[in-house]
Design an enzyme around this catalytic site. Structure first.
Site, short mmCIF file in Angstrom:
data_model
loop_
_atom_site.label_atom_id
_atom_site.label_comp_id
_atom_site.label_asym_id
_atom_site.label_seq_id
_atom_site.Cartn_x
_atom_site.Cartn_y
_atom_site.Cartn_z
N ASP A 82 38.66 22.10 38.79
CA ASP A 82 37.25 22.69 39.56
C ASP A 82 36.09 22.65 38.54
O ASP A 82 36.22 23.31 37.54
CB ASP A 82 37.70 23.97 40.16
CG ASP A 82 38.60 24.12 41.01
OD1 ASP A 82 38.41 23.77 42.27
OD2 ASP A 82 39.66 24.07 40.76
N HIS B 123 41.13 26.95 25.92
CA HIS B 123 42.43 26.95 26.66
C HIS B 123 43.55 27.77 26.24
O HIS B 123 43.20 28.17 24.88
CB HIS B 123 42.87 25.52 27.08
CG HIS B 123 42.37 24.65 28.25
ND1 HIS B 123 41.09 24.18 27.73
CD2 HIS B 123 42.48 24.34 29.42
CE1 HIS B 123 40.56 23.55 28.94
NE2 HIS B 123 41.41 23.87 29.61
N HIS C 235 52.80 21.62 36.08
CA HIS C 235 53.30 20.23 36.64
C HIS C 235 54.91 20.43 36.46
O HIS C 235 55.53 19.42 36.47
CB HIS C 235 52.86 19.25 35.71
CG HIS C 235 51.28 19.12 35.70
ND1 HIS C 235 50.83 18.05 36.77
CD2 HIS C 235 50.49 19.63 35.33
CE1 HIS C 235 49.45 18.11 36.52
NE2 HIS C 235 49.39 18.85 35.58
#
Length: 411
Positions: free
Chosen positions: A341, A104, A17
């Site tokens: 996704d 993650h 980002h």
């Protein structure tokens, strides 16, 4: 580190980002025709929002060449390429202030650097692969123009659903299928990019099922590289299959790599698995009757098609609530936000192609350099029966006579 390659070097930059992502590519030969139009098709194949089976993040991924070209040709200097992040939503990741998201890189990045990106996955995000795909497009153009080398990848499995042919790497039909496959054929089977109508439909249904359940599923991508000259690869630690494995396992979400017959080859006896050498009736060159080796022997390409498979895990970000812990160890429940996704393999296809092209380009430049410095030397005298040749440009140097041989003792 953020750089891959030795003589054809790709350095990527950017986070999920931040304002932009991109790359710097060094080692591109001067005089190659290159504009954004050569790069954009692959980025468009990778971009989000392609179908209902991918993340709805709305990014156009328009590439801008910043340096290294003039009047549509490369200058031989570093090429910088940039893609702006347009659809940023850092507020979707406020839960990361409290929780390391399951599976993650939030926790590991914090442990390594003592600081982490506050939104998205930072450098571990798949947004980073934009730079790889842009650089790979340059490599692909050079490889195609100079050596007719092509790289084609496709989705070979999603969850337990497999393209039937890929289950039998010893089958001649499988190798014929790989050799004849084109990128245009693969893309005609959207949205999954599995080149079989029935299998692709089943895969689509399975991905949609997990998406609707706010869950995810993994799969595999198979890649074939055609028309590679014999002689590429740098033993012992930079064998061609080792460099390809390095390249593929650096892609986010990868969990496995196998080349040639792969793990299935472990179940085949040597008498069946060995690739016997034969003379190609069309080209007159030495080739192999089978290709269980995946086009590589001793870490060096043998001129046959190179093919391999890459495994991608189920995406870690799901919408379901998950029991986890805060950074200070207190039990909690996390329901991740953001746009992700449900299965990454359809969009991973151009990323696998890009990393394959970058790897082959780097190895080709290295081998061309070796041939160039060797060229002024007198031909090497080999024992009778041994044939020597220049491999990169296809022109042969000094030939010996053929004949039967027998290998004894240690090789």
């Amino acid at each position: 580190m953020s750089t891959f390659g030795t003589n054809f070097r790709v350095t990527t930059y950017g986070e999920s980002h931040c304002r932009s992502v991109g790359c710097i590519v060094d080692g591109v030969p001067p005089g190659l025709g290159l504009t954004e139009a050569d790069i954009q098709p692959q980025l468009s194949r990778r971009r989000p929002g392609q179908s209902a089976l991918t993340t709805p993040r709305n990014e156009k991924d328009r590439v801008e060449i910043q340096s290294g070209t003039e009047f549509g040709y490369t200058l031989g200097t570093p090429i910088a390429m940039m893609v702006r992040n347009e659809d940023q939503r850092p507020h979707d990741y406020s839960e990361m202030d409290l929780y390391p998201r399951p599976s993650h890189a939030d926790y590991t990045y914090l442990q390594k650097y003592g600081i982490k990106a506050s939104s998205g996955g930072g450098r571990s995000s798949a947004r980073e692969t934009i730079g790889r795909v842009a650089a790979g497009a340059i490599a692909e153009k050079y490889l195609a123009l100079t050596h007719n080398i092509s790289v084609v990848a496709f989705v070979s499995s999603v969850g337990p659903i497999h393209l039937p042919l890929t289950l039998h790497p010893e089958s001649p039909e499988y190798h014929k299928f790989l050799h004849n496959l084109t990128r245009e054929t693969v893309d005609s089977f959207l949205p999954v990019r599995c080149p079989d109508t029935a299998t692709g439909a089943a895969m689509s249904d399975l991905i949609a099922k997990y998406r609707d359940a706010q869950d995810s599923i993994g799969g595999t991508v198979t890649c074939v590289i055609k028309n590679i000259p014999a002689g590429l690869g740098e033993p012992c630690f930079d064998k061609l299959e080792a460099k390809l494995a390095h390249a593929m396992m650096s892609i986010p979400a990868t969990k496995g790599f196998e080349i040639g017959s792969g793990f299935a080859g472990c179940e085949i006896p040597g008498s069946t698995h060995n690739d016997a050498f034969v003379k190609d009736p069309v080209t007159g060159k030495l080739t192999t009757k089978t290709n269980f080796s995946g086009g590589i022997q001793g870490g060096i390409s043998n001129g046959m098609d190179v093919y391999f498979k890459v495994a991608f895990k189920s995406p870690a970000t799901i919408g379901q609530e998950q029991n986890t812990a805060t950074y200070d160890g207190k039990d909690g429940v996390l329901a991740a936000k953001g746009r992700h996704d449900p299965c990454v393999v359809p969009r991973a296809v151009p990323i696998v192609e890009a990393m394959a092209a970058i790897t082959i380009m780097d190895q080709l430049v290295t081998q061309i350099g070796r041939e160039a410095v060797r060229a002024p030397l007198p031909p090497v005298r080999q024992p009778a029966g041994v044939k020597t040749s220049q491999v990169v440009d296809g022109s042969e140097r000094k030939e010996g006579s053929g004949g039967a041989g027998k290998v004894t003792g240690d090789e």
